[in-house]
Design a protein around this motif. Structure first.
Motif, PDB file in Angstrom:
ATOM      1  N   GLN A   1      19.934  22.274  36.977  1.00 15.28           N
ATOM      2  CA  GLN A   1      21.038  22.008  36.608  1.00 15.28           C
ATOM      3  C   GLN A   1      21.133  20.090  35.776  1.00 15.28           C
ATOM      4  O   GLN A   1      21.492  19.703  35.426  1.00 15.28           O
ATOM      5  N   ALA A   2      19.951  20.276  35.153  1.00 20.57           N
ATOM      6  CA  ALA A   2      19.358  19.139  34.925  1.00 20.57           C
ATOM      7  C   ALA A   2      20.240  18.500  32.988  1.00 20.57           C
ATOM      8  O   ALA A   2      20.287  17.982  33.282  1.00 20.57           O
ATOM      9  N   ALA A   3      20.598  19.867  32.899  1.00 19.34           N
ATOM     10  CA  ALA A   3      21.253  19.689  31.104  1.00 19.34           C
ATOM     11  C   ALA A   3      23.561  19.375  31.695  1.00 19.34           C
ATOM     12  O   ALA A   3      23.734  18.801  30.445  1.00 19.34           O
ATOM     13  N   LEU A   4      23.132  19.453  32.870  1.00 17.72           N
ATOM     14  CA  LEU A   4      24.817  19.182  33.579  1.00 17.72           C
ATOM     15  C   LEU A   4      24.507  17.875  33.424  1.00 17.72           C
ATOM     16  O   LEU A   4      23.418  17.576  33.537  1.00 17.72           O
ATOM     17  N   PRO A   5      26.259  17.670  33.236  1.00 19.13           N
ATOM     18  CA  PRO A   5      26.408  15.962  33.089  1.00 19.13           C
ATOM     19  C   PRO A   5      25.813  15.217  34.891  1.00 19.13           C
ATOM     20  O   PRO A   5      26.332  16.193  35.795  1.00 19.13           O
TER      21      PRO A   5
ATOM     22  N   PRO B   1      16.187  20.948  38.818  1.00 19.29           N
ATOM     23  CA  PRO B   1      16.270  21.309  37.765  1.00 19.29           C
ATOM     24  C   PRO B   1      16.522  22.307  36.492  1.00 19.29           C
ATOM     25  O   PRO B   1      16.989  21.911  35.696  1.00 19.29           O
TER      26      PRO B   1
ATOM     27  N   ARG C   1      26.813  17.489  38.522  1.00 18.72           N
ATOM     28  CA  ARG C   1      25.436  17.439  39.521  1.00 18.72           C
ATOM     29  C   ARG C   1      26.093  17.328  40.692  1.00 18.72           C
ATOM     30  O   ARG C   1      26.007  18.119  41.500  1.00 18.72           O
TER      31      ARG C   1
END
Length: 76
Positions: free
Chosen positions: A19-23, A17, A27
């Motif tokens: 890393q959720a903002a990354l494409p 979660p 990831r």
């Protein structure tokens, strides 16, 4: 192909979660890069075929190829 433990590590990295903002591409790339830095993937050992890894992760082949391309650009 990745050993089961390595595959699960990449899956956990892309599902993190934090890393959720990354494409998704980023990831996948970060998870594989971390395996390399941790020594879990030996230097010079070929990575799994993009099609096979994409299928195992449930992502598109383009996503994996983009992650591999970024790793290559960074010297990994």
């Amino acid at each position: 192909m990745f050993k089961h433990a390595l595959l699960e590590s990449v899956k956990a990295g892309i599902a993190d979660p934090a890393q959720a903002a990354l494409p998704l591409r980023a990831r996948v790339q970060r998870a594989i890069r971390q395996l390399i830095l941790d020594g879990a993937l030996e230097v010079g050992r070929p990575l799994p075929a993009s099609r096979a890894l994409a299928q195992s992760l449930g992502v598109s082949r383009d996503t994996v190829e983009s992650a591999y391309g970024q790793l290559d650009a960074e010297g990994f």
